[in-house]
Design a protein around this motif. Structure first.
Motif, short mmCIF file in Angstrom:
data_model
loop_
_atom_site.label_atom_id
_atom_site.label_comp_id
_atom_site.label_asym_id
_atom_site.label_seq_id
_atom_site.Cartn_x
_atom_site.Cartn_y
_atom_site.Cartn_z
N SER A 115 75.05 57.47 55.93
CA SER A 115 74.72 56.39 56.85
C SER A 115 75.65 55.20 56.67
CB SER A 115 73.27 55.96 56.64
OG SER A 115 72.93 54.88 57.49
N LEU A 116 75.91 54.82 55.42
CA LEU A 116 76.79 53.68 55.16
C LEU A 116 78.22 53.98 55.59
CD1 LEU A 116 75.50 52.54 51.65
CD2 LEU A 116 74.93 51.58 53.89
N ALA A 117 78.71 55.17 55.29
CA ALA A 117 80.09 55.52 55.63
C ALA A 117 80.28 55.65 57.14
CB ALA A 117 80.48 56.82 54.93
N ALA A 122 74.46 49.46 64.58
CA ALA A 122 73.02 49.53 64.82
C ALA A 122 72.30 50.30 63.72
CB ALA A 122 72.73 50.18 66.17
N GLY A 123 73.03 50.83 62.76
CA GLY A 123 72.41 51.54 61.64
C GLY A 123 71.64 50.57 60.75
N ASP A 124 70.55 51.04 60.16
CA ASP A 124 69.65 50.14 59.46
C ASP A 124 70.04 49.79 58.03
OD1 ASP A 124 67.48 49.84 61.49
OD2 ASP A 124 67.43 52.02 61.30
N LEU A 125 70.85 50.60 57.38
CA LEU A 125 71.01 50.43 55.94
C LEU A 125 72.21 49.58 55.53
CD1 LEU A 125 69.94 53.99 54.80
CD2 LEU A 125 68.55 51.94 55.16
N GLY A 126 73.14 49.32 56.45
CA GLY A 126 74.27 48.46 56.12
C GLY A 126 73.83 47.05 55.78
N ALA A 127 72.94 46.48 56.61
CA ALA A 127 72.45 45.13 56.35
C ALA A 127 71.69 45.07 55.03
CB ALA A 127 71.56 44.66 57.49
N SER A 193 68.38 50.29 66.14
CA SER A 193 67.99 48.89 66.21
C SER A 193 68.74 48.17 67.33
CB SER A 193 68.31 48.18 64.89
OG SER A 193 67.56 48.72 63.83
N MET A 194 67.99 47.47 68.17
CA MET A 194 68.63 46.54 69.09
C MET A 194 69.11 45.32 68.30
SD MET A 194 67.07 44.99 72.62
CE MET A 194 66.56 46.63 73.14
N VAL A 195 68.23 44.84 67.43
CA VAL A 195 68.53 43.86 66.38
C VAL A 195 67.52 44.13 65.28
CG1 VAL A 195 68.58 41.41 65.73
CG2 VAL A 195 69.39 42.08 67.98
N ALA A 196 67.91 43.90 64.04
CA ALA A 196 66.97 44.01 62.92
C ALA A 196 67.35 43.01 61.84
CB ALA A 196 66.94 45.42 62.36
N VAL A 197 66.38 42.69 60.99
CA VAL A 197 66.60 41.72 59.93
C VAL A 197 66.10 42.29 58.61
CG1 VAL A 197 66.09 39.40 59.07
CG2 VAL A 197 66.39 39.78 61.53
N ALA A 198 66.96 42.26 57.61
CA ALA A 198 66.61 42.65 56.25
C ALA A 198 66.41 41.38 55.43
CB ALA A 198 67.72 43.51 55.64
N ALA A 199 65.20 41.19 54.92
CA ALA A 199 64.90 39.96 54.18
C ALA A 199 64.20 40.29 52.87
CB ALA A 199 64.02 39.04 55.02
N THR A 200 64.63 39.63 51.81
CA THR A 200 63.97 39.78 50.52
C THR A 200 63.98 38.43 49.82
OG1 THR A 200 63.91 41.05 48.45
CG2 THR A 200 66.09 40.55 49.34
N VAL A 201 62.86 38.07 49.21
CA VAL A 201 62.71 36.75 48.60
C VAL A 201 62.01 36.89 47.25
CG1 VAL A 201 62.63 35.54 50.82
CG2 VAL A 201 60.50 36.31 49.75
N VAL A 213 69.09 37.42 53.16
CA VAL A 213 68.79 37.82 54.53
C VAL A 213 70.07 38.36 55.17
CG1 VAL A 213 67.95 37.09 56.79
CG2 VAL A 213 67.03 36.03 54.71
N ALA A 214 69.99 39.51 55.82
CA ALA A 214 71.14 40.07 56.53
C ALA A 214 70.67 40.66 57.85
CB ALA A 214 71.84 41.13 55.68
N LEU A 215 71.58 40.69 58.82
CA LEU A 215 71.24 41.08 60.18
C LEU A 215 71.93 42.38 60.59
CD1 LEU A 215 71.74 37.58 61.85
CD2 LEU A 215 69.69 38.47 60.75
N THR A 216 71.20 43.20 61.30
CA THR A 216 71.70 44.44 61.87
C THR A 216 72.01 44.26 63.35
OG1 THR A 216 70.42 45.80 60.32
CG2 THR A 216 71.10 46.84 62.38
N ASN A 217 73.17 44.73 63.77
CA ASN A 217 73.57 44.77 65.18
C ASN A 217 73.72 43.39 65.81
OD1 ASN A 217 74.51 46.45 67.18
ND2 ASN A 217 72.50 46.97 68.01
N MET A 218 74.18 42.45 65.00
CA MET A 218 74.53 41.12 65.52
C MET A 218 76.04 40.90 65.46
SD MET A 218 72.10 39.36 66.84
CE MET A 218 72.65 37.66 66.74
N GLY A 219 76.78 41.98 65.47
CA GLY A 219 78.23 41.95 65.42
C GLY A 219 78.74 43.33 65.10
N ALA A 220 80.03 43.42 64.87
CA ALA A 220 80.63 44.72 64.57
C ALA A 220 80.23 45.24 63.19
CB ALA A 220 82.15 44.60 64.66
#
Length: 284
Positions: A115-117, A122-127, A193-201, A213-220
């Motif tokens: 998935s990363l490669a 729009a893939g979920d695990l890069g963010a 994902s149209m857009v997704a957010v990965a958040a951990t605190v 916090v990192a965003l999915t599908n908000m850029g290349a």
């Protein structure tokens, strides 16, 4: 449709795989779980001369501890990642985000490294990898090297991997006492994902001491929402603080307009989903 003709190699060790990839030339392709590559081959969007199958290389599977980090083998399936005790204990964000990947059948075949490669924006695990400050370990004819997740993704479906390199494993610093949430917006169940957010605190005594916090599908490529993190750290874990911080979510992004959504709508989604993700992660 059916794929064009290609040579098939199934090495049983990483050294054999690296050698086979080096010998095959730049138009060879590596296949992991095959959930992304097979549709591409069937549609003849890519016609490699050689396919190198990593499925028989056991050393690329599994999760282990490595001091203050855990190491996830690139060929570890999504199912094994999301159910692994070490991942659940030390990288809750990865465990949760992985449960949103496609459907059970694909999670049993698809792999974390694949998935990363593949580097689909729009893939979920890069963010998730970017948010967790992961390091990607790759191997080639000249040995191994490590690439920070923030530097690994370079463009649409493009990474810092050289043509003769293979992703071996992902090293993730332990986030043992952090809580997490992956907020994903998609049109239908099990879609991209149209857009997704990965958040951990990390919350201590009602105060947000650490945030990622990192965003999915908000850029290349996946985007780290640094402005959101800065607005959260040191502040009370309450809804008003989080709402204000989430307004910074789209800063530094470059969302596309396509058939699913235009850039303006994605910008709106980034703010809304960031608020939801952080609120849930912080337990507010």
């Amino acid at each position: 449709m059916i794929p064009s003709e290609f040579d098939y190699v199934a090495p049983t060790t990483l050294d054999e795989a690296v050698s086979a990839l080096s010998d095959a030339g730049e138009d060879a392709k590596v296949i992991a779980g095959g959930q992304s590559l097979m549709p591409v081959l069937r549609l003849r969007l890519n016609s490699p001369s050689t396919i190198i199958d990593l499925g028989r290389i056991e050393e690329l599977r599994g999760v282990r501890e490595d001091g203050d980090a855990i190491v996830v083998g690139a060929m570890t399936t999504h199912h094994d990642v999301m159910t692994d005790d070490l991942v659940g204990r030390h990288a809750a964000l990865l465990a949760e985000a992985t449960t949103t990947v496609a459907d059970p059948q694909i999670r049993h075949r698809g792999t974390f490294g694949g998935s990363l490669a593949h580097a689909d924006p729009a893939g979920d695990l890069g963010a998730v990898a970017v948010a967790l400050d992961a390091e990607l370990i790759v191997a080639g004819p000249n040995g191994r090297r490590t690439i920070d997740a923030a530097d690994f993704f370079t463009d649409f479906f493009t990474t810092a991997l050289e043509p003769d390199e293979i992703l071996v494993a992902v090293r993730i610093p332990k986030h043992t006492d952090w809580t997490a949430h992956y907020e994903k917006f998609h049109r239908v169940a099990q879609s991209w994902s149209m857009v997704a957010v990965a958040a951990t605190v990390a919350v201590d005594g009602g105060t947000i001491g650490k945030a990622a916090v990192a965003l999915t599908n908000m850029g290349a490529v996946p985007v780290r929402a640094r402005a959101v993190e800065e607005a959260l750290v040191g502040q009370s874990a309450d809804i008003d603080v989080i709402r204000a911080a989430a307004e910074h979510a789209a800063e530094g992004t470059d969302p596309m307009s396509d058939a699913n959504a235009d850039a303006e709508y994605r910008t709106h989604l980034a703010k809304v989903l960031t608020r939801r993700a952080v609120v849930t992660a912080a337990g507010v």
